[in-house]
Enzyme design. Structure first.
Site, short mmCIF file in Angstrom:
data_model
loop_
_atom_site.label_atom_id
_atom_site.label_comp_id
_atom_site.label_asym_id
_atom_site.label_seq_id
_atom_site.Cartn_x
_atom_site.Cartn_y
_atom_site.Cartn_z
N ARG A 58 -12.29 0.55 -6.14
CA ARG A 58 -11.90 0.46 -4.74
C ARG A 58 -11.30 1.77 -4.26
O ARG A 58 -11.44 2.17 -3.12
CB ARG A 58 -10.88 -0.67 -4.55
CG ARG A 58 -10.38 -0.81 -3.12
CD ARG A 58 -9.32 -1.90 -3.01
NE ARG A 58 -8.50 -1.66 -1.85
CZ ARG A 58 -8.79 -2.06 -0.62
NH1 ARG A 58 -9.88 -2.74 -0.40
NH2 ARG A 58 -8.01 -1.77 0.39
N CYS A 73 0.82 -1.22 0.00
CA CYS A 73 0.00 0.00 0.00
C CYS A 73 0.84 1.25 0.00
O CYS A 73 1.84 1.34 0.71
CB CYS A 73 -0.86 0.06 1.26
SG CYS A 73 -1.90 -1.35 1.46
P1 XMP Z 1 -0.80 -7.23 3.30
O1 XMP Z 1 0.07 -6.47 4.24
O2 XMP Z 1 -1.37 -8.46 3.92
O3 XMP Z 1 -2.03 -6.26 2.99
O4 XMP Z 1 -0.12 -7.52 2.02
C1 XMP Z 1 -3.14 -6.66 2.25
C2 XMP Z 1 -4.20 -5.59 2.29
O5 XMP Z 1 -3.72 -4.39 1.68
C3 XMP Z 1 -4.83 -3.67 1.14
N1 XMP Z 1 -4.50 -3.34 -0.24
C4 XMP Z 1 -4.06 -2.14 -0.65
N2 XMP Z 1 -3.92 -0.97 0.02
N3 XMP Z 1 -3.10 0.04 -1.97
C5 XMP Z 1 -3.45 0.13 -0.66
O6 XMP Z 1 -3.32 1.20 -0.07
C6 XMP Z 1 -3.24 -1.10 -2.71
O7 XMP Z 1 -2.90 -1.16 -3.88
C7 XMP Z 1 -3.75 -2.24 -2.01
N4 XMP Z 1 -4.05 -3.52 -2.40
C8 XMP Z 1 -4.50 -4.15 -1.30
C9 XMP Z 1 -6.05 -4.54 1.26
O8 XMP Z 1 -6.79 -4.07 2.37
C10 XMP Z 1 -5.45 -5.91 1.50
O9 XMP Z 1 -6.32 -6.79 2.18
#
Ligand code: XMP
Length: 489
Positions: free
Chosen positions: A404, A308
């Site tokens: 999203r 993120c």
């Molecule tokens: P982890 O740390 O487990 O996080 O890899 C997964 C969660 O990250 C969120 N997510 C995103 N947040 N930009 C963001 O700010 C993105 O591109 C993105 N893709 C996923 C989402 O809540 C996921 O479950």
């Protein structure tokens, strides 16, 4: 000694898991006695508090069946057309075995090349080459004498079929009793679902023994699926419910919007039998709005995920430990379970998230790179890796996930995530049981014999903790070694 969470989180700092260290309690039970059973949402019970993220490099049918077989759950991503997402949910719900081999299906008239077998030893042959027409036999790739031979040359009559409702023990006993190397899996309606081999049985048996699977009232695996908040997501919602989705996750990086509130109300009104999970939220005020609109579960986290960049790009979010504690302290009183979403790198992070009030943890990167994720392995600098990408990355958004991030397709796209690779993690059928054993040991150290008792300790200010200094964090990690074996198991 130490301070309770209610004091730590009152100070105006945004803490994440690594900032905190929990104090040990009294151990008077074995780690194996720790009960991690929990709820995903108001009405969905799970034996294992883990949720696979709705991301297109994490959760499709293979992840959904493996997680449900383990007692956990996956949320099928919506970065694809609605009918394809619904087909993924249907495929997962059609199985009771913790694997998806997706053998190809050919018609008798076809003359597939070896490449069309896509690495499979077998293919199913049906009248029209689809799963719904009559099963005629099984094509055995090794029997093809020349590459352009018609299928009829090397198709064997189908042996007795196993039922797709067989669980692992039943399927394994079936192959042994019938003395078969492989058997097609057919649904009660005669649909060709897949094919199981003795190799699959041996592989699954080499993993830790499966516990209580996640089963819905329909007797099938529990599968969740995500949607956005656009008008056409109402049609997607309907298709997912028809496909049997047990819970719907409204996927948004900032869930406190009138679009989401309207969608929650619509979904609850149209499909009251399905739990609706809202989010993402990081503050009590956001949670209050969504709970007042009728959500059955809340996803917590903004910008804490490994891929993120929301906090950097938009300056908005919260340290994940603070977000989980604050939202859970309100939501648990309203009987709304909290999913701690993002930022999980170790089993210790899971212990902290659950101890701070979450009922489950949602993981992307932790599960990415496992056998059950979509995508192929490749080699990078001598390591076997798979792609893992943020759903707000430009690459994923061009495939459709910009809803999203409330992007407008006509305007400039601004990424809120990145694309990367992660190491091969093997099967989640091994990864999750080992991780849960580590979590149980953490709970034992805390003196909490269940998730509920950990929440009771938290609420009674009996769970003590401290903020770690930078030096204490370094001390708490591996240090002072020239090299070490990274793989814990
Ligand atoms: P982890 O740390 O487990 O996080 O890899 C997964 C969660 O990250 C969120 N997510 C995103 N947040 N930009 C963001 O700010 C993105 O591109 C993105 N893709 C996923 C989402 O809540 C996921 O479950």
């Amino acid at each position: 000694d130490g301070v309770p969470a209610s004091l730590i989180f009152r100070r105006g700092y945004s803490y994440t898991y690594n900032d905190l260290i929990l104090h040990p309690g009294l151990i008077n039970f074995p780690a194996d006695a720790v009960d991690l059973s929990t709820r995903l949402s108001r009405n969905i019970h799970l034996a294992v508090p883990c949720v696979a993220s709705p991301m297109d490099t994490v959760s499709e049918a293979a992840m959904a069946v493996a997680m449900a077989a383990l007692g956990a759950v996956a949320v099928v991503h919506c970065n694809t057309e609605a009918h394809i997402q619904a087909a993924i949910v249907r495929a997962a719900k059609a199985r009771r075995l913790p694997f998806v081999s997706s053998v190809p299906i050919f018609s008798l008239a076809s003359a597939p090349s070896l490449a069309d077998f896509a690495g499979h030893d077998y293919a199913l042959v049906t009248e029209r080459g689809d799963s719904l027409s009559k099963l005629l036999g099984v094509a055995v790739a090794a029997d093809a004498t020349n590459p352009s031979a018609p299928l009829s040359d090397y198709m064997r009559p189908a042996p007795r079929s196993a039922s797709s409702s067989f669980d692992f023990e039943q399927a394994s006993a079936f192959l042994a009793d019938e003395n078969l190397d492989y058997a097609p899996l057919l649904s009660e309606e005669g649909e060709a679902i897949d094919l199981i081999t003795t190799k699959d049985v041996e592989r699954i048996r080499s993993y830790p023994k499966l516990g209580k699977p996640s089963l819905g009232a329909d007797g099938k695996f529990i599968v969740a699926a995500s949607i956005g908040t656009r008008e056409d997501d109402k049609r997607r919602l309907e298709q997912l419910v028809q496909a049997g989705a047990n819970a719907i996750v409204i996927d948004s990086s900032q869930g406190n919007s009138t679009y989401q509130i309207d969608m929650i109300k619509y979904a609850k009104k149209m499909f009251p039998q399905v739990d609706v999970i809202g989010g993402n939220v990081v503050t009590i005020a956001q949670a209050q709005n969504l709970i007042a609109s009728g959500v059955d579960g809340l996803r917590v986290g903004m910008g804490s995920g490994s891929i993120c960049t929301t906090q950097e790009v938009c300056a908005v979010g919260r340290g994940q430990a603070t977000a989980v504690y604050k939202v859970a302290s309100y939501a648990n009183d309203q009987n709304v379970p909290v999913i701690a979403d993002g930022g999980i790198s170790f089993s210790g992070h899971i212990v902290k998230a659950l101890a701070l009030g979450a009922s489950t943890v949602m993981m992307g990167s932790f599960l990415a790179g496992s056998h059950e994720t979509p995508g192929a392995y490749e080699y990078k600098d001598g390591h076997r890796v798979k792609k893992y990408r943020g759903m707000g990355s430009l690459e994923a958004m061009t495939k459709g996930s910009d809803a999203r991030y409330l992007g407008d397709t006509l305007k400039l796209k601004v990424a809120q995530g990145v694309v990367g690779t992660v190491a091969d993690k093997g099967s989640v059928l091994r990864l999750i049981p080992y991780t849960m054993q580590a979590v149980k040991q953490g709970f034992q150290d805390l003196g909490a014999s269940s998730l509920q008792s950990a929440h009771d300790l938290l609420r009674a200010d009996a769970l003590r903790m401290e903020v770690r200094t930078g030096a204490a964090q370094v001390e708490g990690g591996i240090h002072g070694l020239m090299s070490y074996e990274k793989k814990p198991f």
